[in-house]
Design a protein around this motif. Sequence first.
Motif, short mmCIF file in Angstrom:
data_model
loop_
_atom_site.label_atom_id
_atom_site.label_comp_id
_atom_site.label_asym_id
_atom_site.label_seq_id
_atom_site.Cartn_x
_atom_site.Cartn_y
_atom_site.Cartn_z
N VAL A 148 -20.01 71.96 -14.60
CA VAL A 148 -18.76 72.57 -15.05
C VAL A 148 -18.05 71.49 -15.86
CG1 VAL A 148 -16.54 73.57 -14.39
CG2 VAL A 148 -18.57 74.00 -12.98
N SER A 149 -17.85 71.74 -17.16
CA SER A 149 -17.20 70.71 -17.98
C SER A 149 -16.38 71.35 -19.09
CB SER A 149 -18.25 69.77 -18.57
OG SER A 149 -19.25 70.49 -19.26
N VAL A 150 -15.21 70.77 -19.32
CA VAL A 150 -14.33 71.18 -20.40
C VAL A 150 -13.85 69.90 -21.07
CG1 VAL A 150 -12.17 72.35 -21.03
CG2 VAL A 150 -13.60 73.28 -19.21
N ILE B 95 -26.02 68.19 -25.44
CA ILE B 95 -25.93 66.72 -25.33
C ILE B 95 -24.57 66.24 -25.84
CG2 ILE B 95 -26.77 64.51 -26.26
CD1 ILE B 95 -29.56 65.70 -26.37
N ASP B 96 -24.18 66.70 -27.01
CA ASP B 96 -22.91 66.28 -27.61
C ASP B 96 -21.74 66.63 -26.69
OD1 ASP B 96 -21.31 65.28 -29.90
OD2 ASP B 96 -20.65 67.38 -30.00
N HIS B 97 -21.74 67.84 -26.16
CA HIS B 97 -20.67 68.27 -25.26
C HIS B 97 -20.61 67.40 -24.00
CE1 HIS B 97 -17.97 70.87 -22.99
NE2 HIS B 97 -18.83 70.76 -21.99
N LEU B 98 -21.76 67.19 -23.37
CA LEU B 98 -21.76 66.40 -22.13
C LEU B 98 -21.37 64.94 -22.39
CD1 LEU B 98 -24.85 67.86 -20.25
CD2 LEU B 98 -22.42 68.32 -19.86
N ASN B 99 -21.75 64.40 -23.54
CA ASN B 99 -21.30 63.04 -23.88
C ASN B 99 -19.78 62.99 -24.05
OD1 ASN B 99 -23.57 61.27 -23.87
ND2 ASN B 99 -24.33 62.26 -25.73
N LYS B 100 -19.19 64.03 -24.65
CA LYS B 100 -17.73 64.07 -24.82
C LYS B 100 -17.01 64.22 -23.49
CE LYS B 100 -17.73 66.01 -29.48
NZ LYS B 100 -17.54 67.25 -30.27
N ASN C 97 -13.37 63.92 -4.00
CA ASN C 97 -12.06 63.51 -4.52
C ASN C 97 -11.60 64.34 -5.72
OD1 ASN C 97 -11.76 61.34 -2.67
ND2 ASN C 97 -13.26 60.21 -3.86
N ASN C 98 -12.40 65.31 -6.14
CA ASN C 98 -12.05 66.11 -7.31
C ASN C 98 -11.20 67.30 -6.87
OD1 ASN C 98 -11.89 67.52 -9.70
ND2 ASN C 98 -14.03 67.17 -10.25
N ASN C 99 -9.94 67.02 -6.56
CA ASN C 99 -9.05 68.03 -5.99
C ASN C 99 -8.79 69.21 -6.92
OD1 ASN C 99 -8.75 66.63 -3.55
ND2 ASN C 99 -7.17 65.33 -4.43
N SER C 100 -8.68 68.98 -8.21
CA SER C 100 -8.41 70.09 -9.13
C SER C 100 -9.60 71.04 -9.18
CB SER C 100 -8.04 69.58 -10.52
OG SER C 100 -9.08 68.82 -11.07
N ALA C 101 -10.82 70.51 -9.18
CA ALA C 101 -12.01 71.38 -9.19
C ALA C 101 -12.11 72.14 -7.87
CB ALA C 101 -13.27 70.55 -9.43
N ILE C 102 -11.88 71.47 -6.77
CA ILE C 102 -11.95 72.13 -5.46
C ILE C 102 -10.94 73.27 -5.39
CG2 ILE C 102 -11.56 71.82 -2.98
CD1 ILE C 102 -12.75 68.93 -3.39
N LYS C 103 -9.74 73.03 -5.91
CA LYS C 103 -8.70 74.07 -5.92
C LYS C 103 -9.17 75.28 -6.76
CE LYS C 103 -3.88 74.82 -7.20
NZ LYS C 103 -2.68 74.22 -7.81
N LEU C 104 -9.76 75.02 -7.91
CA LEU C 104 -10.29 76.10 -8.75
C LEU C 104 -11.36 76.89 -8.01
CD1 LEU C 104 -10.68 77.61 -11.47
CD2 LEU C 104 -12.34 75.81 -12.05
N TYR C 105 -12.30 76.18 -7.40
CA TYR C 105 -13.39 76.86 -6.71
C TYR C 105 -12.88 77.70 -5.55
CZ TYR C 105 -16.05 73.46 -9.46
OH TYR C 105 -16.54 72.70 -10.47
N LYS C 106 -11.90 77.19 -4.82
CA LYS C 106 -11.32 77.96 -3.71
C LYS C 106 -10.65 79.24 -4.22
CE LYS C 106 -10.77 74.35 -0.25
NZ LYS C 106 -9.83 73.55 0.56
N ASP D 138 -16.86 61.07 -19.22
CA ASP D 138 -15.86 60.30 -18.48
C ASP D 138 -14.93 61.16 -17.63
OD1 ASP D 138 -16.65 57.67 -19.15
OD2 ASP D 138 -15.68 57.87 -21.12
N ASN D 139 -14.97 62.48 -17.81
CA ASN D 139 -14.15 63.38 -17.01
C ASN D 139 -14.73 63.59 -15.62
OD1 ASN D 139 -12.81 63.66 -19.44
ND2 ASN D 139 -13.49 65.74 -19.81
N PHE D 140 -16.01 63.26 -15.45
CA PHE D 140 -16.67 63.42 -14.15
C PHE D 140 -16.30 62.24 -13.25
CE2 PHE D 140 -19.09 66.11 -16.90
CZ PHE D 140 -19.66 67.08 -16.11
N ASN D 141 -16.34 62.47 -11.95
CA ASN D 141 -16.04 61.42 -10.99
C ASN D 141 -17.22 61.28 -10.02
OD1 ASN D 141 -14.96 59.64 -9.15
ND2 ASN D 141 -13.39 61.03 -8.40
N PRO D 142 -18.03 60.23 -10.15
CA PRO D 142 -17.99 59.17 -11.15
C PRO D 142 -18.48 59.69 -12.50
CG PRO D 142 -19.93 58.90 -9.78
CD PRO D 142 -19.16 60.06 -9.22
#
Length: 155
Positions: free
Chosen positions: A82-84, A19-24, A120-129, A27-31
Amino acid sequence: MNCSEFDFKIKTASYEVIIDHLNKCADNFNPPLYTYVNIEEYSRKIYNNAITFESWANNNLVGLIAAYYNNYDTKVGFITNVSVIKEYQGYGIASKLLSNAIKYGKNNGFISLALEVNINNNSAIKLYKKYSFVPVEQSQDKIIMECIITNDKNE
């Protein structure tokens, strides 16, 4: 700081730590994550049902991939998260966690791994590719990507 300075673990984070990690990271997620899930309920589902691939720094969970490896009929796993944490991005954490998730699936007899990403999450798509994920389905705002994990080039 580089990736070797982090502790990588599997399935050690408590419900409260997730929970703590996902709360931190929300805002990195879109939306933002809290706009489409209840973080407490989502964390409970992850804790109870997912295999978590974790990156720790100074006893703090800084990176998390949660994957469901529970469809033994199709042998298809699904990454739900996937979250950092923002200040830890750029050190290769997501790459190492993704590699660990792929290896886990392969070692447990799964043939592919899927995930959903915002279009629209181009950096994630690039990583997955980079890890051989390819688009298999697309809607107005999301792409479902999948990779075959029986292929050695994903490691």
